[in-house]
Design a protein around this motif. Structure first.
Motif, PDB file in Angstrom:
ATOM      1  N   THR A  21     -35.759 -10.344 -37.567  1.00 23.61           N
ATOM      2  CA  THR A  21     -36.715 -11.560 -38.097  1.00 23.61           C
ATOM      3  C   THR A  21     -38.289 -11.134 -38.198  1.00 23.61           C
ATOM      4  O   THR A  21     -38.757 -10.754 -37.055  1.00 23.61           O
ATOM      5  N   HIS A  25     -41.384 -15.393 -40.534  1.00 21.37           N
ATOM      6  CA  HIS A  25     -40.345 -16.143 -40.772  1.00 21.37           C
ATOM      7  C   HIS A  25     -39.916 -17.271 -39.614  1.00 21.37           C
ATOM      8  O   HIS A  25     -39.437 -18.294 -39.567  1.00 21.37           O
ATOM      9  N   GLN A  29     -39.869 -20.626 -40.064  1.00 18.44           N
ATOM     10  CA  GLN A  29     -38.744 -21.460 -40.100  1.00 18.44           C
ATOM     11  C   GLN A  29     -38.240 -21.914 -38.755  1.00 18.44           C
ATOM     12  O   GLN A  29     -37.392 -22.825 -38.781  1.00 18.44           O
ATOM     13  N   ASP A  41     -44.439 -10.745 -49.106  1.00 20.22           N
ATOM     14  CA  ASP A  41     -43.396 -10.289 -48.142  1.00 20.22           C
ATOM     15  C   ASP A  41     -43.639  -8.821 -48.153  1.00 20.22           C
ATOM     16  O   ASP A  41     -42.637  -8.060 -47.749  1.00 20.22           O
TER      17      ASP A  41
END
Ligand code: FES
Ligand code: FES
Length: 159
Positions: A21, A25, A29, A41
């Motif tokens: 991860t 993110h 998230q 990204d």
């Protein structure tokens, strides 16, 4: 899954994350910190810039597990008691944004720039922010904003 414990914008969190991860993110998230955005990204645009122990990093190039035990500051952690951070205020006053997509990262990178060089020249500002891309402004007002924040900070320190 791996457990990470860290401080983000002054609050402590302890969460399970996948080892792969990315920090950006995790912030968006799992913590809902959507003020930090993803532009590419691929480590090019700087839109995802946050402070990790006070130093600016592109959070799409950092794994969440690498932030374990550390302190992260995002654009959402800058304002105090309803007052904008001086760099946020300077961006506002200098109209240093149009669409605003680059702005969170641009502000975080500017804060680190001014930490390491409180009185940067125009050239030093341009070089210091070269890792942050803006598709709208042409950079002039961004440079003016950083100059304004530097002036406001030194006035504040003098008063
Ligand atoms: S999203 Fe991280 S550098 Fe572009
Ligand atoms: S203000 Fe639109 S990308 Fe910078």
């Amino acid at each position: 899954m791996t457990r990470v414990s860290l401080t983000v914008d002054g609050s402590t969190y302890s969460d399970e994350v996948e080892p792969r991860t990315l920090l950006v993110h995790y912030l968006r998230q799992q913590l809902g910190k959507t003020g930090t955005v993803v532009g590419c990204d691929t480590s090019n645009c700087g839109a995802c810039t946050v402070l990790l122990d006070g130093l600016s990093v592109k959070s799409c190039t950092v794994l969440a597990v690498q932030a374990d035990g550390h302190e992260v500051t995002t654009i959402e952690g800058l304002a105090r008691d309803g007052a904008l951070h001086p760099v946020q205020q300077a961006f506002h006053e200098s109209h240093a944004l149009q669409c605003g997509y680059c702005t969170p990262g641009m502000i975080m990178a500017s804060i680190d720039l001014l930490r390491s060089n409180p009185h940067p020249s125009e050239q030093e500002i341009r070089e210091g922010l070269e890792g942050n891309l803006c598709r709208c402004t042409g950079y002039h007002n961004i440079v003016r904003a950083v100059q304004g924040a530097a002036a406001a900070t030194s006035e504040g320190a003098a008063s």
